[in-house]
Structures are given as C-alpha cells and as structure tokens.
Scaffold this active site. Structure first.
Site, PDB file in Angstrom:
ATOM      1  CB  CYS A  74      28.594  63.839  16.382  1.00 22.43           C
ATOM      2  SG  CYS A  74      29.846  64.499  15.276  1.00 22.43           S
ATOM      3  CB  CYS A 199      36.458  65.803  18.247  1.00 23.55           C
ATOM      4  SG  CYS A 199      35.199  64.956  19.219  1.00 23.55           S
TER       5      CYS A 199
HETATM    6  N1  LIG Z   1      33.292  59.460  17.969  1.00 19.91           N
HETATM    7  C1  LIG Z   1      32.472  59.988  19.012  1.00 19.91           C
HETATM    8  C2  LIG Z   1      31.249  60.708  18.537  1.00 19.91           C
HETATM    9  C3  LIG Z   1      31.552  61.787  17.523  1.00 19.91           C
HETATM   10  C4  LIG Z   1      32.191  63.038  18.104  1.00 19.91           C
HETATM   11  C5  LIG Z   1      32.249  64.108  17.062  1.00 19.91           C
HETATM   12  N2  LIG Z   1      33.176  63.992  16.022  1.00 19.91           N
HETATM   13  C6  LIG Z   1      32.082  65.512  17.585  1.00 19.91           C
HETATM   14  O1  LIG Z   1      32.282  66.451  16.804  1.00 19.91           O
HETATM   15  O2  LIG Z   1      31.659  65.688  18.727  1.00 19.91           O
HETATM   16  C7  LIG Z   1      32.023  58.878  19.963  1.00 19.91           C
HETATM   17  O3  LIG Z   1      31.632  57.790  19.503  1.00 19.91           O
HETATM   18  O4  LIG Z   1      32.029  59.121  21.160  1.00 19.91           O
END
Ligand SMILES: N[C@@H](CCC[C@H](N)C(=O)O)C(=O)O
Length: 260
Positions: A74, A199
């Site tokens: 993340c 994200c």
């Molecule tokens: N939900 C994603 C992992 C988290 C990504 C995140 N919010 C970021 O900032 O990169 C997954 O399970 O692939």
C-alpha cells in the site's frame, strides 16, 4: 484488553496504525481487523497497518485491507507509516524499511510530505483498451471519457471480479488526461471493495502506464486523486521503470484506545 492506535491519512486514503514492536497484536484475527476498520462499529479506515521490528531495516510494514485480510503493498499506507515511525522516534527524516514487496527507502520533508521509493516495474501489459501492471499491488488502468460521473464502484467491481483476474482480483483505476504530465484518476480498491479517495500504488501504476502507452513523455507526473494531489517520478532504463518515487502528504488525524 485495550488497543492503542493512531489514525493517519494520505490524500484521504485512511489507516489505523498500530505499534506492534512487542508482538501483542493478534495478526490472524481477521474479524478484529475488520471491526477496527469499520466506520460505524470501529475506528474506521481503508486499511490497518502494523509497525513491527526488523533485524535488517528500521521497521517492518504489515498491511491489511479493511476486509481484515493481509494484502500486498500500500503506497499511501507506506507513506503514512513512515510519518508514524517518526512520531514514535523509530526514525528521523530518512529511512529504509521492509514491506511485503521488498525494501523501501523513504524521506520526510519539512512540510510533512513523504516521498516513498516504490518497487521497480519490469513488466507492463498494454492492451488496446487497458493496461495492467504491478507496482507492489496489481492494477488495471483504463482511460475513460467522463471521469467525474463514472460509476467507479459498479464497473470497478465488474473488472475486479472478471475472469481476466480470477481469484486474486486486481485494483482498478479510471483515468483522464489533463495535460502532458498531469492526470486525474479514481480507484476501485480490492479488499475495500469500493472506491477510495486515493491509492498510492494506483497513482504510481497510472503514471507508468501513461508513459508506457505514449500518453506522456514526462518522467515526473502530477496526479489528482479524489482526496488531493500526488506526484510520481521514475527513470526508464531499457524495458524497466526504476527509481520510482511516490510523493504526497501523510497526515496524523487522531490517536486513541479501543476495547476488544
Ligand atoms: N487494496 C490494495 C492494497 C492497498 C493499496 C493502497 N491503498 C495504496 O495506497 O497503494 C490491494 O489489496 O491490492
């Protein structure tokens, strides 16, 4: 028993942070993690992150999505964890830490911005209507006409659960170009199973994908996400994207204790 926690957010992607250097946290308790992330019955967050001790680096990052399951890297969470580590005096302004996708270097600037080194990208699948790549987490990237009114949750879920990605699924990013080096994106996150306000691995994926398909020649890209602004820079060496950095704010929100 009481859990002491901190809450952080990075461009609106929010996380429950727990100092687990003494190993007290029940890491396999999916229901507990889900409850701590619940916005009505818990603290609320898109994910939960443990800061743990590591023998070779400053600390270890362990990341869980809000569904309670441990997941891949993340980017925003990593930036927030660096700010949390500084508040605990685990680090000063520069750090090397370890996460599920390998080692990361990060720096904190005077205004609180955190720049996080991301994993190198050596494979980009470019199809006529989408791009797929892994920036620590898997990302499907597609350009859309009307980003502001796009049904990110419905279409994102359809792609995430489609046969293309099978059981592991993917995160899904919808993109609009604003200028040569400037894009806006909205992201459906797996494990949250909804649109999040930002994200970090998604913004990184969009910057690299747009370069890979020739939408930009810039190596420093500005990205508007729903919760603010991020920057991604990289170097292209042959077929590889190296020196990939994700930069943006990482902000303390509140701290507290929760009974469980
Ligand atoms: N939900 C994603 C992992 C988290 C990504 C995140 N919010 C970021 O900032 O990169 C997954 O399970 O692939």
């Amino acid at each position: 028993m009481k859990i002491t926690f901190n809450k952080y957010e990075g461009t609106g992607n929010d996380f429950v942070m727990i100092d687990n250097r003494n190993g007290f946290f029940p890491k396999n308790n999916t229901k507990l993690i889900e409850k701590l992330c619940d916005r009505r019955f818990g603290i609320g967050g898109d994910g939960l992150i443990l800061l743990e001790s590591d023998n070779d680096t400053d600390f270890r990052m362990v990341y869980y999505n809000s569904d309670g399951n441990e997941s891949s890297m993340c980017g925003n969470g990593g930036r927030c964890l660096v700010a949390f580590a500084k508040s605990l005096n685990v680090i000063q302004n520069d750090t090397d830490f370890i996460a599920t996708d390998g080692p990361h270097h990060a720096s904190i600037f005077e205004n609180g911005t955190v720049s996080l080194g991301m994993k190198e990208v050596d494979f980009v699948k470019a199809e006529s209507d989408y791009v797929f790549l892994n920036t620590g987490s898997p990302h499907h990237v597609m350009m859309v006409e009307d980003l502001e009114n796009y049904d990110v949750k419905t279409i994102g879920a359809q792609i995430r659960y489609s046969d293309l990605y099978g059981k592991p699924g993917t995160n899904v990013n919808f993109v609009k170009q604003i200028a040569d080096n400037h894009f806006a994106l909205r992201t459906y996150e797996r494990g949250v199973e909804d649109e999040t306000l930002s994200c970090g691995t998604g913004a990184t994926a969009v910057a690299i994908a747009m370069h890979a398909i020739g939408k930009t020649r810039a190596h420093h890209i500005y990205l508007d996400v729903q919760g603010g602004k991020l920057e991604v820079s990289f170097v292209k060496e042959g077929n590889k994207y190296t020196n990939v950095y994700l930069k943006g704010p990482a902000t303390f929100v509140f701290e507290g204790e929760m009974e469980w």
